[in-house]
Design an enzyme around this catalytic site. Structure first.
Site, PDB file in Angstrom:
ATOM      1  N   ARG A 154       4.245   2.542   8.074  1.00 35.67           N
ATOM      2  CA  ARG A 154       4.088   1.104   8.311  1.00 35.67           C
ATOM      3  C   ARG A 154       3.298   0.523   7.159  1.00 35.67           C
ATOM      4  O   ARG A 154       2.316   1.137   6.718  1.00 35.67           O
ATOM      5  CB  ARG A 154       3.280   0.852   9.590  1.00 35.67           C
ATOM      6  CG  ARG A 154       3.952   1.238  10.858  1.00 35.67           C
ATOM      7  CD  ARG A 154       2.937   1.399  11.978  1.00 35.67           C
ATOM      8  NE  ARG A 154       1.998   2.474  11.711  1.00 35.67           N
ATOM      9  CZ  ARG A 154       0.924   2.755  12.459  1.00 35.67           C
ATOM     10  NH1 ARG A 154       0.651   2.016  13.521  1.00 35.67           N
ATOM     11  NH2 ARG A 154       0.135   3.760  12.169  1.00 35.67           N
ATOM     12  N   GLU A 155       3.692  -0.640   6.689  1.00 37.12           N
ATOM     13  CA  GLU A 155       2.898  -1.299   5.666  1.00 37.12           C
ATOM     14  C   GLU A 155       1.533  -1.621   6.269  1.00 37.12           C
ATOM     15  O   GLU A 155       1.425  -1.942   7.451  1.00 37.12           O
ATOM     16  CB  GLU A 155       3.600  -2.559   5.171  1.00 37.12           C
ATOM     17  CG  GLU A 155       4.909  -2.205   4.498  1.00 37.12           C
ATOM     18  CD  GLU A 155       5.566  -3.369   3.782  1.00 37.12           C
ATOM     19  OE1 GLU A 155       4.916  -4.395   3.566  1.00 37.12           O
ATOM     20  OE2 GLU A 155       6.754  -3.228   3.443  1.00 37.12           O
ATOM     21  N   LEU A 253       4.116  -4.547  22.217  1.00 40.04           N
ATOM     22  CA  LEU A 253       4.464  -5.478  23.301  1.00 40.04           C
ATOM     23  C   LEU A 253       3.739  -6.799  23.082  1.00 40.04           C
ATOM     24  O   LEU A 253       3.431  -7.495  24.039  1.00 40.04           O
ATOM     25  CB  LEU A 253       4.056  -4.892  24.652  1.00 40.04           C
ATOM     26  CG  LEU A 253       5.098  -4.088  25.427  1.00 40.04           C
ATOM     27  CD1 LEU A 253       4.605  -3.821  26.846  1.00 40.04           C
ATOM     28  CD2 LEU A 253       6.467  -4.764  25.490  1.00 40.04           C
ATOM     29  N   CYS A 263      11.960  -3.895   6.641  1.00 38.02           N
ATOM     30  CA  CYS A 263      12.593  -2.759   7.339  1.00 38.02           C
ATOM     31  C   CYS A 263      13.304  -3.143   8.634  1.00 38.02           C
ATOM     32  O   CYS A 263      14.527  -3.071   8.714  1.00 38.02           O
ATOM     33  CB  CYS A 263      11.557  -1.690   7.624  1.00 38.02           C
ATOM     34  SG  CYS A 263      10.959  -0.925   6.125  1.00 38.02           S
TER      35      CYS A 263
END
Ligand code: UDX
Length: 449
Positions: A154-155, A253, A263
């Site tokens: 993840r960035e 969520l 992405c």
């Protein structure tokens, strides 16, 4: 081990530095002279917390070098990581895999030692098998084999995700390939990181299925937000209550402006396009709905902003806080925040955008928007503040102090990130997506006069 890394974008640069950190001898190659020059001098071409420090320490250890010369990168390497981009093809949902194909051809043509080509790029399912067959059909000397080892980084958390991943996935065609990958990641496996060894197509599926699941989870809660707004329910409380069920889980969520970046949006589209090619359009039709819900979030945010300023943007000043697609990143690719800012600007609002890191990238993409380096300056005399990316510094803004600089104290929180009771208690009209608007009042505890 001697490793080469082909492609020094986000994935390749982080992977190369992390592999050197794990003790490997790494040569990373790219065609972009500017990137190679920056990385060689220890400067990151993008913002990623912790990356520059890791890069500099790997460079000074002598285990990491960046080069424009492919022979130099490949020389004596027994593992070649393919980390090139797979962007969306213009005018299509499918992925453009020419850079992956070219990287494999380049390795086949220039490698001087038998080795393993390890794909990390996200590719249409079946690509690795095809590449393996193509390699086998053109036997090269020295012998080369294909494996796939998708990345899940993840960035903003790229270093952690590379050095302490949830899992490692090895798509292999032989025991030898698995052995090589176990050796590459030996340190992580010894630390107890789980690994799954499988065939080539399953490894490719893991990546696209994971991204599809995450995108679906976000669109699910955003669909709930749409219904909550209609019935006067509260999506944040709903998500909280759902999250206690550990079959559902509370992560991913957060309802709001939806997903963007380089992405998730492109990967779910490319996966659907691939399913169409495979005759499985029906199986992934739901991803089209996931995409539609996600795009609708941006329209809903603009509609909510419009309602807050009385239905007319012309003549209104609006501050947009955040330009990056998520906090702790300077990436503005498919950024929901910028999309909303541009849309309000097109409708006549005078929009001022602030972001702690992404202004240069945002300006390159949307040059006609006004950018402010200072949050206070961005918010001065505005009719509305739109919180569009939940950088921590925005959550720490003092609503009382800001009330005195704006034209009208109205806040649209599109990320459900701020303490809205606190803002409302400081005299702000607060609307958060998926929740009932809060009317302004002055809490005695907050009144300083
Ligand atoms: C994603 C995947 O998480 C990663 O495993 C994969 O390798 C690459 O794609 P990334 O694009 O860096 O990583 O961002 P991520 O943290 O997944 O967030 C994606 C988007 O979803 C952001 O725009 C974020 O704001 C949004 N999001 C995330 C929500 O709207 N709600 C949430 O609850 C979580």
């Amino acid at each position: 081990m001697r490793l080469s890394v082909i492609g020094t974008g986000y994935l390749g640069a982080v992977h190369a530095a992390c592999m050197a950190h794990l003790g490997h001898d790494v040569r990373a190659y790219d065609v972009d002279a500017n990137k190679i020059s920056l990385l060689s001098s220890g400067v990151s071409p993008f913002y990623e917390p912790g990356f520059e420090e890791l890069l500099q320490s790997a460079l000074s250890s002598g285990r990491l070098r960046f080069t424009l010369n492919v022979e130099e990168a490949l020389a004596n390497a027994t593992v070649h990581f393919v980390c090139v981009g797979t962007p969306q093809l213009p005018g299509s949902d499918a992925a453009d895999i020419q850079y992956v194909d070219n990287a494999v051809k380049l390795i086949a043509a220039s490698a001087d030692t038998p080795g393993l080509i390890v794909g990390k790029s996200t590719v249409p399912v079946g690509t690795a098998q095809r590449l393996a067959e193509e390699l086998a059909a053109r036997p090269s000397a020295p012998a080369l084999e294909i494996a796939w080892n998708p990345e899940f980084l993840r960035e903003g958390k790229a270093i952690e995700d590379t050095l302490r991943p949830n899992r490692l996935v090895f798509g292999v065609d032989s025991e030898h390939a698995e052995k090589v990958l176990l050796q590459v990641y030996g340190t992580l496996i010894d630390e107890g990181i789980p690994h799954v060894t499988t065939d080539l197509p399953t490894s490719e599926m893991v990546k696209v299925a994971a991204n599809s699941f995450l995108a679906t989870k976000i669109s699910f809660i955003n669909a709930m937000a749409e219904v909550c707004e209609l019935v006067g329910a509260d999506v944040v409380t709903l998500a909280n209550a759902l999250g206690y069920d550990d079959r559902i889980g509370s992560r991913f969520l957060t309802a709001g402006l939806g997903f963007g970046g380089g992405c998730l949006p492109k990967d779910i589209r490319a996966f659907s396009a691939r399913a169409g090619e495979l005759g499985a359009s029906d199986s992934l039709r739901f991803l089209h709905e996931v995409d539609k819900i996600n795009v609708r979030r941006r329209e809903k945010a603009v509609a909510a902003a419009s309602a807050l300023v009385g239905g007319e943007f012309l003549g209104k000043n609006v501050a947009v806080l955040g330009a990056a697609f998520k906090p702790n990143s300077d990436d503005v690719r498919d950024s929901p925040a910028l999309n909303v800012a541009a849309s309000m600007h097109l409708r006549g609002a005078d929009v001022r955008v602030h972001d702690p890191k992404a202004i240069p990238n945002a300006r390159a993409r949307f040059p006609t928007l006004t950018y402010c380096e200072d949050v206070e300056k961005a918010c001065r005399d505005v009719d509305l503040i739109v919180l569009a990316t939940e950088w921590e510094e925005y959550c720490n803004i003092d609503p009382l102090a800001f009330r005195s600089i704006v034209r009208a104290p109205r806040l649209l929180d599109t990320r459900n990130a701020i303490d809205r009771e606190y803002w409302a208690g400081a005299g702000w009209l607060v609307h958060a997506l998926g929740r009932r608007p809060l009317t302004p009042h002055i809490d005695a505890s907050q009144e300083r006069l």
